[in-house]
Enzyme design. Sequence first.
Site, PDB file in Angstrom:
ATOM      1  CE  LYS A 172     111.659  76.113  34.128  1.00  0.00           C
ATOM      2  NZ  LYS A 172     110.881  76.980  33.504  1.00  0.00           N
TER       3      LYS A 172
HETATM    4  C1  R5P Z   1     109.305  79.713  37.849  1.00  0.00           C
HETATM    5  O1  R5P Z   1     108.314  80.502  38.071  1.00  0.00           O
HETATM    6  C2  R5P Z   1     109.247  79.451  36.266  1.00  0.00           C
HETATM    7  O2  R5P Z   1     109.588  78.051  36.404  1.00  0.00           O
HETATM    8  C3  R5P Z   1     109.650  80.225  35.183  1.00  0.00           C
HETATM    9  O3  R5P Z   1     109.283  79.176  34.206  1.00  0.00           O
HETATM   10  C4  R5P Z   1     111.372  80.129  35.286  1.00  0.00           C
HETATM   11  O4  R5P Z   1     111.841  80.683  36.173  1.00  0.00           O
HETATM   12  C5  R5P Z   1     111.886  80.898  33.831  1.00  0.00           C
HETATM   13  O5  R5P Z   1     111.196  82.191  33.993  1.00  0.00           O
HETATM   14  P1  R5P Z   1     112.365  83.420  34.156  1.00  0.00           P
HETATM   15  O6  R5P Z   1     113.355  83.460  33.202  1.00  0.00           O
HETATM   16  O7  R5P Z   1     111.661  84.641  34.318  1.00  0.00           O
HETATM   17  O8  R5P Z   1     113.122  82.902  35.420  1.00  0.00           O
END
Ligand code: R5P
Length: 257
Positions: A172
Amino acid sequence: MDYGMKNRLSRIINPKTGKTVMLAVDHGYFQGPTTGLKDFKKNISPLILHADCLFITRGMLRTSVDPAFSTPVCLRVSGGPSILGDLSNEDITTSLEEAIRLNASGIGMSIFVGAKNEDRTISNLGRLVGEAERYGMPVLAITAVGRDMVRDARYLGLACRIAAEIGAHFVKTYYCEDFFKVVESCPVPVVMAGGKKIPEKEALQMTANAVKEGASGVDMGRNIFQSDNPVGMMKAIKAIVHKGASVDEAFEIYSKK
Ligand code: R5P
């Protein structure tokens, strides 16, 4: 890849489209009661059934998610520092045994490339992958970006490639200009994190761009649960990711209350 690993991965990444819309609600593990997640049960329960997978900590899963929900879970297993400390100082906080007990379909942890503790977080990823593979559990590596790091294709490409080289089964990362370069140089599926809340149309455009540039979908949080129509936003993102809907079509889906 053995049967268990493939089976679990196919619960997260839809084999029909090769894509996923994961709902990220793990933010509290270092941010505490994040906007939109304070009243977790009330705000997040209506979204869970629309998600392909829920990215969550064990604490919130155990206390705040109905075990009868059929949505697969990818469990955040790293943590340590709060938003007040050195964010890169993470370790593994949840065991593989616990992930299996909670019936997780995958586990995820952050690596902090270019930050103070990059070496430890990358070695932790290696150890976690080694252990997870014994049980057919896919590992998601999250390329956390330190405050001083530039979110460009060179840096994110470096971080994603390192994650894949160490053995992550999917990665990710954040969207950036020339995102296709990040995807091209990473041999495992890349899903896009949404980042801070931006106007809905921009978030939909970013998603469409990421998918067009090769992303295997999203693991998105704030741009869904902080929206004024979270279920609409969830459906709109799904339409783009799985059905190739245009941004205008998706915006129409989001706008329906
Ligand atoms: C970060 O704190 C986490 O890995 C979140 O799951 C990731 O950043 C995705 O969330 P967002 O779309 O709010 O950035």
